[in-house]
Design an enzyme around this catalytic site. Structure first.
Site, PDB file in Angstrom:
ATOM      1  N   TYR A   1       4.545   0.843  -3.056  1.00 15.61           N
ATOM      2  CA  TYR A   1       4.384   0.586  -4.488  1.00 15.61           C
ATOM      3  C   TYR A   1       5.438  -0.371  -5.027  1.00 15.61           C
ATOM      4  CZ  TYR A   1       1.963   4.922  -3.621  1.00 15.61           C
ATOM      5  OH  TYR A   1       1.163   5.878  -3.074  1.00 15.61           O
TER       6      TYR A   1
ATOM      7  N   HIS B   1       0.817  -1.216   0.000  1.00 16.15           N
ATOM      8  CA  HIS B   1       0.000   0.000   0.000  1.00 16.15           C
ATOM      9  C   HIS B   1       0.849   1.265   0.000  1.00 16.15           C
ATOM     10  CE1 HIS B   1      -3.546   2.466   0.913  1.00 16.15           C
ATOM     11  NE2 HIS B   1      -2.745   3.146   1.702  1.00 16.15           N
TER      12      HIS B   1
ATOM     13  N   HIS C   1     -10.097   3.454  -0.960  1.00 21.60           N
ATOM     14  CA  HIS C   1     -10.272   2.950   0.400  1.00 21.60           C
ATOM     15  C   HIS C   1     -11.115   1.688   0.310  1.00 21.60           C
ATOM     16  CE1 HIS C   1      -9.998   4.375   4.791  1.00 21.60           C
ATOM     17  NE2 HIS C   1      -8.798   4.485   4.249  1.00 21.60           N
TER      18      HIS C   1
ATOM     19  N   SER D   1      -5.065   6.760  13.171  1.00 20.91           N
ATOM     20  CA  SER D   1      -6.137   7.623  13.646  1.00 20.91           C
ATOM     21  C   SER D   1      -6.276   8.830  12.726  1.00 20.91           C
ATOM     22  CB  SER D   1      -5.852   8.099  15.073  1.00 20.91           C
ATOM     23  OG  SER D   1      -5.909   7.028  15.985  1.00 20.91           O
TER      24      SER D   1
END
Length: 781
Positions: free
Chosen positions: A90, A87, A138, A357
């Site tokens: 790459y 993620h 997402h 977060s």
């Protein structure tokens, strides 16, 4: 291409299957007494570490030890594991994405101010204004927790735009789900839509467009892509770098919690296994009201000139922000991790570094501007803490209550991760699929059959009315939206004084890309380009979100490479640079991958948004023209898929020079006020475009064809548009099209209460609307 986030890796999801507690077990410190410090790591080289459980391969772990000259501490291991995940690094796509760098960096309007390697691309649109835009994914979090996965996807892309120094002004959402009537679609879709609407509406950002596609291939792997566009003056551009010895590093925004530990950096790096347990890792939890305050706080900080560099905290959290800022700077960085404001005081150092977060930013601030920075943060009631400073060293050094737990070269974490040359192989299924052409399918033999099949296509899930979804989004908040769904492109005003604005469209036909990923990717660029031009805007630049299956499958990597090449060829012909984007791999369940889905966003500029062209006509008596050449091209079409459940053959060819010529007619026609409406012809062909034009304002149309009516109605040849022209502008319009070398065939005119096709059939507007509106409302109410 650091902003092109990709997705998970084998073994990583296992770390999170049982939620936070399992994740905590994986990143637990080595079995030594007390904190795992750098000095302890040097003294205990043979301590067993859970590198495999964190998704690292044995050679990757060995390389980390080589870089550091010792074993990593547990905190360092956590940082490398998330930053070297698919993620964030790459590692499978980087060799292919580098080819985007061969494209010219200039846009048709001017210079590119920031591009690949920054949080988002920034382009000059004139009059001292610039816009920044980006689309990213997402996907995996949105399957696990649809509401929060989608909501935090919006929040993350908005912070990328904020980090460039811009005010976000609009969002878009390209979405793909499994079969409309599947029970899991009923679970995922309402939550995703509520998350997008809830977060974006609370931020006060209009949602001006996107796509909704249903296909069995996305059943276990829905795609939730999000785009944001922001505006800024040239002088307000900010970049992500930590420069200037002694400058302070400030964390501001929400407190850090246990939500999203390993988050998308882990979750987006592996396939879902249909035979395995349900994946329930800690998906991030968003607070849109905190983000709204953060936006205003950032804009005040920029206006006060108190920020030297800035980075949002998204995937990989503090691990990413600290290492990327330090890597892009001119020195080292020292961070006191125990200064991080926490929602959970039990979090360990490595958990704080991995937490994703939301609603957090990191800024680099000169000491003499620190008080002003803190005063602005206090004004907005945004918590801000000095974590450390830029040093004259070379390493990123992080301490925990005085003990050094991280001492690494920041570039080795942020930019010098592993790079894989994955094997490429043309899939074996492709020859048989391409040989199975649609010309073998039975075609309608009468006007009655044509009518029935038009209604069948119009009422199919991918063509049906999506207002059940789009009505949950505020399209006009802030009062600057000039066009939005269901128009071909979203248009938003940038400068209220002059009317300067931008148009955006996102597109991809996964069925075409399945048949031929090179041509399919070109279709994605060409359709988005055409949609922007149909609104009257000059296309300037591209951002992309490349959604594919597992990179460990040679066939998937061949699809990926072909798609990249297709995008490059189209962008080179159009003169539109790729300014950045995102890669999402591992979108598959077991060994079943999604269709290749290279979503392309094109941004264009209008000098005056009052001259934009809508997609549908309002008046009777307008002449209807088809611009461009219609060919017998129905392979991969909606007609083939809906009427015959067929996918085979080769997609329609994309003639890039023809697309440019068509765009020039659409743009010049809008500028000169010649067009009452313009609608691109793509999914469903002219039949769907006519029906949508009729239904939008209840004004019918009568058309007829000299050639084959079936092909004229259902062909999906590229490079075409349906336009409506007032009688007084017909002569000038025809001259404009002729000068550009674009065929302009008059097919009829607007008026009446039905869609009438010669003496073949007629369908009342009410019947069209009823057919179009039923599918989603039947499922979702």
């Amino acid at each position: 291409m650091t902003e092109m986030n990709t997705s998970p890796e084998p073994g990583q999801l296992a770390a999170a299957e049982e939620g936070f507690s399992a994740e905590s077990q994986i990143i637990a410190a080595p079995k030594t007494d007390g904190l795992d410090t750098v000095s302890k790591a040097e003294a205990t080289p043979d301590v067993e570490q859970p590198w495999a459980e964190l998704g690292l391969k044995d050679d990757e772990y060995a390389r980390i030890r080589e870089i550091l000259g010792r074993r990593p501490t547990s905190a360092e291991l956590a940082m490398y594991s998330v930053m070297w995940s698919e993620h964030c690094s790459y590692k499978s796509s980087k060799t292919h994405l580098r080819r985007f760098g061969d494209l010219p960096s200039e846009t048709p309007r001017g210079k590119q101010l920031a591009g690949i390697g920054e949080n988002a691309g920034v382009i000059d649109i004139g009059q001292g204004w610039a816009v920044t835009f980006k689309v990213e994914s997402h996907n995996h979090p949105s399957y696990i927790e649809p509401y929060q996965g989608a909501a935090t996807g919006v929040g993350g892309i908005v912070r990328d735009i904020m980090a460039m120094g811009a005010r976000p002004i609009a969002v878009m959402d390209p979405l793909r789900f499994g079969a409309l009537d599947h029970p899991d679609t009923a679970r995922v879709l309402p939550g995703v839509v509520a998350g997008i609407g809830g977060y974006g509406n609370c931020l006060g950002l209009p949602n001006i467009g996107g796509e909704v596609v249903f296909d069995d291939c996305y059943q276990g792997n829905p795609l939730v892509n999000a785009l944001c566009v922001g505006k800024l003056r040239h002088e307000d551009l900010h970049l992500a770098k930590a420069a200037g010895q002694g400058n302070k590093v400030v964390l501001f925004g929400a407190k850090t919690g246990g939500d999203g530990i390993g988050g998308v950096s882990v979750l987006a790096s592996e396939t879902f296994d249909s035979e395995g347990p349900t994946k329930r890792p800690a998906v991030q939890v968003g607070d849109p009201f905190a983000e709204k305050v953060l936006i205003e706080c950032c804009l005040d900080l920029y206006a006060a000139g108190v920020v030297e560099g800035i980075q949002d905290l998204g995937g990989a959290g503090l691990s990413c922000a600290t290492s990327e800022l330090a890597s892009a700077g001119d020195g080292g960085m020292h961070i006191e991790l125990d200064r991080v404001p926490l929602r959970d005081s039990s979090l360990r150092a490595e958990e704080i570094l991995m937490s994703e977060s939301q609603e957090r930013m990191m800024a680099v601030v000169a000491p003499d501007k620190l008080d002003a920075f803190m005063a602005i943060a206090e004004k907005w009631d945004v918590e801000a803490v000095v974590l450390g400073e830029v040093t004259d060293g070379e390493n990123l050094v992080i301490t925990w209550h005085g003990d050094v737990v991280v001492d690494v070269p920041p570039r080795s974490v942020a930019h010098d991760g592993p790079v894989y040359e994955r094997p490429l192989a043309r899939p074996e299924y492709l020859d048989a699929m391409q040989d199975d052409v649609s010309s073998l399918l039975r075609r309608p033999a009468s006007g009655h059959e044509l009518r029935a099949q038009l209604l069948q296509v119009l009422g199919s899930p991918n063509i049906a009315d999506k207002s059940w979804i789009t009505d949950q989004y505020d399209r006009y908040v802030m009062g600057n939206t000039a066009l939005a769904m269901p128009d071909d492109a979203g248009v938003v005003r940038v400068d209220e004084g002059t009317g300067l604005g931008v148009a955006l469209s996102t597109d991809c036909n996964g069925r075409f890309a399945k048949l031929d990923p090179f041509i399919g990717a070109q279709h994605a660029v060409a359709e988005a380009y055409r949609n922007v031009a149909a609104a009257g805007a000059t296309p300037l630049a591209v951002s992309d979100c490349l959604n594919f299956g597992s990179p460990e499958d040679a066939g998937v990597m061949w699809q990926f490479s072909q798609a990249v090449d297709g995008i490059i060829e189209a962008c080179r012909a159009f003169g539109t640079p790729v300014t950045g984007g995102n890669v999402s791999f591992y979108n598959q369940t077991g060994d079943v991958a999604i269709h290749p889905t290279p979503v392309v966003a094109v941004l264009g500029v209008l000098d005056d948004v009052s001259k934009r062209t809508p997609s549908a006509w309002k008046d009777a008596g307008l002449a209807l023209y088809v611009l461009g050449e219609t060919r017998d091209e129905l392979d991969g079409s909606e007609w083939a898929g809906v009427v015959h459940s067929h996918l085979g053959g080769l997609p329609p060819m994309v003639h890039l020079e023809n697309e440019k010529a068509l765009a020039s007619v659409l743009i010049d026609g809008a500028r000169d006020g010649l067009l009452a409406a313009a609608h691109d012809l793509s999914s469903g062909g002219l039949a769907v475009a006519l029906a949508e034009g009729v239904m939008r304002h209840g004004v019918g149309a009568s058309v007829s064809f000299t050639d084959n009516a079936f092909v004229s109605l259902f062909s999906e040849s590229a490079g075409r548009a349906l336009v409506a022209v007032a009688p007084e502008h017909v002569e000038a319009f025809e001259a404009l099209a002729s000068k550009a070398g674009v065929a302009a065939a008059k097919i009829g005119e607007t008026g009446g209460g039905a869609l009438a096709v010669g003496d073949l059939f007629s369908i009342p507007v009410a019947e069209l609307c009823e057919t179009h509106q039923v599918p989603l409302r039947k499922i979702f109410g």
